[in-house]
Design a protein around this motif. Structure first.
Motif, PDB file in Angstrom:
ATOM      1  N   SER A 169      -9.290   1.128  12.393  1.00 35.08           N
ATOM      2  CA  SER A 169     -10.377   1.834  11.702  1.00 35.08           C
ATOM      3  C   SER A 169      -9.998   3.259  11.335  1.00 35.08           C
ATOM      4  N   ARG A 170      -9.119   3.883  12.116  1.00 35.50           N
ATOM      5  CA  ARG A 170      -8.666   5.248  11.801  1.00 35.50           C
ATOM      6  C   ARG A 170      -7.625   5.255  10.683  1.00 35.50           C
ATOM      7  N   VAL A 171      -6.745   4.257  10.666  1.00 33.62           N
ATOM      8  CA  VAL A 171      -5.618   4.256   9.725  1.00 33.62           C
ATOM      9  C   VAL A 171      -5.995   3.703   8.349  1.00 33.62           C
ATOM     10  N   THR A 222       0.813  -1.203   0.000  1.00 33.20           N
ATOM     11  CA  THR A 222       0.000   0.000   0.000  1.00 33.20           C
ATOM     12  C   THR A 222       0.855   1.265   0.000  1.00 33.20           C
ATOM     13  N   ASP A 223       0.258   2.305  -0.498  1.00 37.65           N
ATOM     14  CA  ASP A 223       0.726   3.658  -0.267  1.00 37.65           C
ATOM     15  C   ASP A 223      -0.198   4.225   0.809  1.00 37.65           C
ATOM     16  N   VAL A 224       0.133   5.395   1.321  1.00 37.75           N
ATOM     17  CA  VAL A 224      -0.695   5.991   2.368  1.00 37.75           C
ATOM     18  C   VAL A 224      -0.736   7.505   2.133  1.00 37.75           C
ATOM     19  N   LEU A 225      -1.819   8.117   2.534  1.00 39.11           N
ATOM     20  CA  LEU A 225      -1.903   9.576   2.435  1.00 39.11           C
ATOM     21  C   LEU A 225      -0.737  10.187   3.217  1.00 39.11           C
ATOM     22  N   PRO A 226      -0.029  11.140   2.631  1.00 35.04           N
ATOM     23  CA  PRO A 226       1.170  11.697   3.280  1.00 35.04           C
ATOM     24  C   PRO A 226       0.920  12.212   4.694  1.00 35.04           C
ATOM     25  N   GLU A 227      -0.227  12.804   4.935  1.00 37.92           N
ATOM     26  CA  GLU A 227      -0.491  13.369   6.257  1.00 37.92           C
ATOM     27  C   GLU A 227      -0.726  12.297   7.332  1.00 37.92           C
ATOM     28  N   LEU A 228      -0.890  11.043   6.922  1.00 41.12           N
ATOM     29  CA  LEU A 228      -1.088   9.975   7.896  1.00 41.12           C
ATOM     30  C   LEU A 228       0.045   8.944   7.883  1.00 41.12           C
ATOM     31  N   GLU A 229       1.143   9.269   7.253  1.00 45.80           N
ATOM     32  CA  GLU A 229       2.261   8.328   7.165  1.00 45.80           C
ATOM     33  C   GLU A 229       2.854   8.017   8.544  1.00 45.80           C
ATOM     34  N   ASP A 230       3.052   9.022   9.377  1.00 43.50           N
ATOM     35  CA  ASP A 230       3.576   8.777  10.725  1.00 43.50           C
ATOM     36  C   ASP A 230       2.609   7.920  11.543  1.00 43.50           C
ATOM     37  N   GLU A 231       1.324   8.184  11.397  1.00 43.64           N
ATOM     38  CA  GLU A 231       0.298   7.404  12.112  1.00 43.64           C
ATOM     39  C   GLU A 231       0.307   5.949  11.642  1.00 43.64           C
ATOM     40  N   LEU A 232       0.423   5.725  10.329  1.00 46.90           N
ATOM     41  CA  LEU A 232       0.487   4.376   9.789  1.00 46.90           C
ATOM     42  C   LEU A 232       1.683   3.627  10.368  1.00 46.90           C
ATOM     43  N   ASN A 233       2.837   4.250  10.381  1.00 47.13           N
ATOM     44  CA  ASN A 233       4.035   3.594  10.892  1.00 47.13           C
ATOM     45  C   ASN A 233       3.933   3.286  12.381  1.00 47.13           C
ATOM     46  N   ALA A 234       3.354   4.188  13.155  1.00 46.48           N
ATOM     47  CA  ALA A 234       3.168   3.935  14.590  1.00 46.48           C
ATOM     48  C   ALA A 234       2.180   2.792  14.813  1.00 46.48           C
ATOM     49  N   TRP A 235       1.087   2.786  14.070  1.00 47.18           N
ATOM     50  CA  TRP A 235       0.074   1.733  14.180  1.00 47.18           C
ATOM     51  C   TRP A 235       0.678   0.364  13.865  1.00 47.18           C
ATOM     52  N   TYR A 236       1.406   0.274  12.758  1.00 50.82           N
ATOM     53  CA  TYR A 236       2.035  -1.004  12.413  1.00 50.82           C
ATOM     54  C   TYR A 236       3.035  -1.428  13.482  1.00 50.82           C
ATOM     55  N   ALA A 237       3.893  -0.511  13.920  1.00 47.71           N
ATOM     56  CA  ALA A 237       4.966  -0.860  14.859  1.00 47.71           C
ATOM     57  C   ALA A 237       4.439  -1.247  16.235  1.00 47.71           C
ATOM     58  N   GLN A 238       3.440  -0.523  16.715  1.00 48.27           N
ATOM     59  CA  GLN A 238       2.986  -0.713  18.090  1.00 48.27           C
ATOM     60  C   GLN A 238       1.839  -1.703  18.244  1.00 48.27           C
ATOM     61  N   GLU A 239       0.955  -1.773  17.243  1.00 50.91           N
ATOM     62  CA  GLU A 239      -0.247  -2.589  17.414  1.00 50.91           C
ATOM     63  C   GLU A 239      -0.400  -3.677  16.354  1.00 50.91           C
ATOM     64  N   HIS A 240      -0.415  -3.282  15.102  1.00 54.06           N
ATOM     65  CA  HIS A 240      -0.872  -4.189  14.057  1.00 54.06           C
ATOM     66  C   HIS A 240       0.092  -5.347  13.795  1.00 54.06           C
ATOM     67  N   ALA A 250      -8.872 -14.580  16.087  1.00 52.94           N
ATOM     68  CA  ALA A 250      -7.755 -13.787  16.628  1.00 52.94           C
ATOM     69  C   ALA A 250      -7.243 -12.785  15.592  1.00 52.94           C
ATOM     70  N   TRP A 251      -7.109 -13.200  14.340  1.00 54.79           N
ATOM     71  CA  TRP A 251      -6.650 -12.304  13.265  1.00 54.79           C
ATOM     72  C   TRP A 251      -7.661 -11.183  13.050  1.00 54.79           C
ATOM     73  N   LEU A 252      -8.925 -11.564  12.959  1.00 56.83           N
ATOM     74  CA  LEU A 252      -9.973 -10.566  12.712  1.00 56.83           C
ATOM     75  C   LEU A 252     -10.085  -9.570  13.862  1.00 56.83           C
ATOM     76  N   ALA A 253      -9.829  -9.991  15.082  1.00 55.60           N
ATOM     77  CA  ALA A 253      -9.872  -9.077  16.226  1.00 55.60           C
ATOM     78  C   ALA A 253      -8.778  -8.016  16.120  1.00 55.60           C
ATOM     79  N   VAL A 254      -7.591  -8.405  15.664  1.00 53.51           N
ATOM     80  CA  VAL A 254      -6.503  -7.431  15.497  1.00 53.51           C
ATOM     81  C   VAL A 254      -6.859  -6.434  14.401  1.00 53.51           C
ATOM     82  N   ARG A 255      -7.531  -6.886  13.367  1.00 54.42           N
ATOM     83  CA  ARG A 255      -7.913  -5.999  12.266  1.00 54.42           C
ATOM     84  C   ARG A 255      -9.050  -5.050  12.652  1.00 54.42           C
ATOM     85  N   ALA A 256      -9.780  -5.351  13.713  1.00 53.57           N
ATOM     86  CA  ALA A 256     -10.997  -4.602  14.050  1.00 53.57           C
ATOM     87  C   ALA A 256     -10.816  -3.610  15.187  1.00 53.57           C
ATOM     88  N   THR A 257      -9.600  -3.168  15.452  1.00 52.27           N
ATOM     89  CA  THR A 257      -9.392  -2.230  16.555  1.00 52.27           C
ATOM     90  C   THR A 257      -9.776  -0.805  16.132  1.00 52.27           C
TER      91      THR A 257
END
Length: 171
Positions: A150-152, A80-98, A139-146
């Motif tokens: 939903s924000r990212v 994926t690509d991501v909207l530039p204004e949410l790139e930091d949020e995407l990286n934090a979400w992946y690193a910390q949660e997803h 378990a997989w679907l629960a991680v996807r449904a946080t």
């Protein structure tokens, strides 16, 4: 963490691949369609390539999975690509949660993220699976449904999700 070279090959658009690099490659064949991904760990791209050429993937994060040590029979990739204004949020979400959350799902051998600094899509999330059924497990679907997911996720652009199965290595 290991950087990789990725070669995408669509057998419906190009002929068979050849070259000495095939002996080193980790091949994966899409479950649906003619797409194959070949990964090579090397400081330089192999000399030969297929349609589209080699992509340098820089490893951002790697997490051993709940099924580490088992053989990965499937490889699930989200590009994926991501909207530039949410790139930091995407990286934090992946690193910390997803990524840690999906790595913890039974059946996941390894989860890793990569960035293609020169191309699009820019981000690759790769999940090596001992059991492809992990993808639809509760378990997989629960991680996807946080709430954070939903924000990212609406910021994703140019997204492709592909399930691969292990392909036979060249001899």
């Amino acid at each position: 963490m290991q950087d990789l070279w990725l070669l995408r090959h669509d057998a419906s658009l190009a002929g068979p691949l050849a070259g000495s690099w095939l002996r080193e490659a980790r091949p994966w064949q899409a479950v649906d369609g003619h797409l194959a991904y070949f990964y090579v760990s090397s400081p330089k791209p192999p000399a030969e390539g297929g349609l589209g050429g080699w992509r340098r993937l820089t490893c951002l994060q790697e997490v051993p999975g709940a099924s580490a040590g088992r053989v990965a029979t499937h490889h699930y990739v989200v590009e994926t690509d991501v909207l530039p204004e949410l790139e930091d949020e995407l990286n934090a979400w992946y690193a910390q949660e997803h990524l840690p959350g999906l790595a913890a799902v039974p059946g996941t051998v390894r989860a890793a993220r990569y960035i293609d600094l020169a191309g699009s899509p820019r981000y690759y999330a790769c999940y090596d699976l001992a059991d492809p059924g992990a993808l639809g497990s509760p378990a997989w679907l629960a991680v996807r449904a946080t709430p954070w997911s939903s924000r990212v996720r609406p910021a994703f652009r140019n997204t492709r999700r592909t399930m691969f199965r292990r392909a036979a290595a060249a001899s």
